[in-house]
Design an enzyme around this catalytic site. Structure first.
Site, PDB file in Angstrom:
ATOM      1  N   CYS A  32       1.176  -1.355  -0.083  1.00  0.00           N
ATOM      2  CA  CYS A  32      -0.052  -0.038  -0.136  1.00  0.00           C
ATOM      3  C   CYS A  32       0.895   1.245  -0.186  1.00  0.00           C
ATOM      4  O   CYS A  32       0.679   2.100  -0.650  1.00  0.00           O
ATOM      5  CB  CYS A  32      -0.925   0.052   1.208  1.00  0.00           C
ATOM      6  SG  CYS A  32      -1.860   1.581   1.369  1.00  0.00           S
ATOM      7  N   CYS A  35      -6.826  -2.729   6.924  1.00  0.00           N
ATOM      8  CA  CYS A  35      -8.348  -2.204   6.830  1.00  0.00           C
ATOM      9  C   CYS A  35      -9.239  -3.164   6.051  1.00  0.00           C
ATOM     10  O   CYS A  35     -10.179  -2.959   6.459  1.00  0.00           O
ATOM     11  CB  CYS A  35      -8.103  -0.916   6.178  1.00  0.00           C
ATOM     12  SG  CYS A  35      -7.425  -1.096   4.437  1.00  0.00           S
TER      13      CYS A  35
END
Length: 390
Positions: free
Chosen positions: A130, A227
């Site tokens: 990410c 997440c």
């Protein structure tokens, strides 16, 4: 307007321009900074701190995952509550804030690889991907499009101006250091990035600053989960992303004995001891995941010890060309897991971006898909790293 010193009239060289706290030759009010805001206390403090110093701050929050599905879940980043908190900080401090929908990019660049890697028997680290592919690539390009002079984040790591170029160093607080997750930062990205919290000695200092700025997120808990992985249940996420892809198979001892069956290699990780479901006897650990034959291979603890680790996609932040290693290889310290301290090793290049890492003392639980991060033998400098392969 760029802040410069008067020109010399006595024939001596000009006095170099003064630099602001971000190391740029501009006054703060003439310096635009894009702050990546997750909605947590760290990035909120960075934005508030820079705004208080007079910088032209622009806050950006990325919607990476369906925040409607994660809204009520504690410990998740990039959820609806976090977007709200980031926007509130921007309103309180008086700077613009934007939310960018990066769901498709995040799924393509991070989530899909995560699922495929698990099915292949690897143990991926999506937070590194990410940072590498979304925050420090796509968002950084957005910062340039907005004519920002630099991009600041709330990561606990230090950027130091070295004699030759910007260097990456571990955070002053070893408990908060995030260097393991940022090893793939490219040199050109490092030149543009700033990490204002890296010098702080503890998270308590960050929260104290948040209270000083009057931020309501001062006592907000840190995010704990990835997440898109609710409650840390990786297998449940994989089964949802790739229905029917996990196939049952055998649990096999290193000596060839079949000890039981399993419902898919995605339910196991290298080094796992509990939950194997193979009864008593000697303590056994997962030492290999063979996705091709759908086998989980187990053995005694000593079978986990590894001294040679092949790595790929090497990102080198040290001095000189990575391939021009001294005889015997680069002397470094390496981390093969984020929670472990660096251990002495030698890195021998085997190609433009591949290498073999020789650990001077074998490590347990080295798993394909994890990162192997290189550090200077002395001091705090991060020299890069690579991805562990089979």
């Amino acid at each position: 307007m760029t802040q410069t010193a008067p020109r010399r009239t006595d024939g001596a060289p000009d006095i170099p321009p003064l630099r602001n706290s971000l190391g740029l030759p501009k006054r703060p009010e003439d310096t635009r900074v894009l702050v990546a805001m997750s909605g947590g206390v760290d990035s909120s403090v960075v934005a508030a701190m820079l705004k208080r110093e007079g910088y032209d701050v622009v806050g950006i929050t990325l919607q990476l995952y369906d925040h409607g599905a994660t809204l009520a879940r504690k410990g998740a980043c990039c959820a609806g509550r976090d977007i709200h908190d980031a926007r509130r900080v921007a309103d309180e401090m008086g700077f613009p804030h934007y939310v960018l929908d990066y769901e498709n990019r995040f799924r393509e660049s991070v989530i899909d690889e995560f699922a495929d890697a698990y099915l292949a028997g690897a143990t991926p680290v999506p937070c590194i991907r990410c940072n590498e592919r979304v925050k420090f690539r796509d968002l950084l390009e957005t910062a340039r499009d907005l004519e920002a002079d630099c991009m600041a984040t709330g990561h606990y790591i230090q950027r130091v101006d070295g004699p030759a170029r910007a260097e990456l160093h571990r955070a002053a607080d070893p408990e908060r250091d995030q260097s393991y997750f940022l090893f793939s930062t490219k040199q050109e990205q490092l030149d543009y990035l700033r990490f204002p919290l890296g010098h702080l000695k503890s998270k308590a200092e960050t929260r104290a600053l948040a209270r000083e700025f009057g931020l309501e997120v001062a006592d907000k808990p840190d995010s704990q989960d990835i997440c898109f992985v609710p409650n840390g249940s990786y297998a449940a996420v994989i089964e949802k992303l790739r229905p029917g892809a996990a196939e049952p198979g055998e649990i096999v001892h290193l000596d060839g004995r079949v000890l039981g069956t399993h419902e898919g290699v995605i339910h196991y990780t290298i080094g796992q001891r509990r939950g194997l479901g193979i009864g008593g006897g000697e303590p056994l650990y997962v030492v290999k995941l063979d996705a091709d034959s759908h086998r989980v291979v187990v053995g005694p603890r000593e079978a986990l010890a590894t001294a040679r680790v092949p790595v790929r996609e090497v990102n080198w932040l040290g001095d000189g060309d990575f391939r021009d290693a001294p005889e015997g290889g680069w002397e470094v310290g390496v981390k093969v897991r984020s929670t472990r301290p660096p251990k002495p090793a030698r890195v021998r290049p085997t190609g433009p971006d591949s290498a073999e890492v020789e650990l001077l003392a074998p490590e347990e639980g080295v798993a394909p898909g994890q990162a192997c991060v290189f550090y200077a033998p002395e001091g705090s400098r991060v020299l890069g790293g690579g991805w562990i392969t089979r």
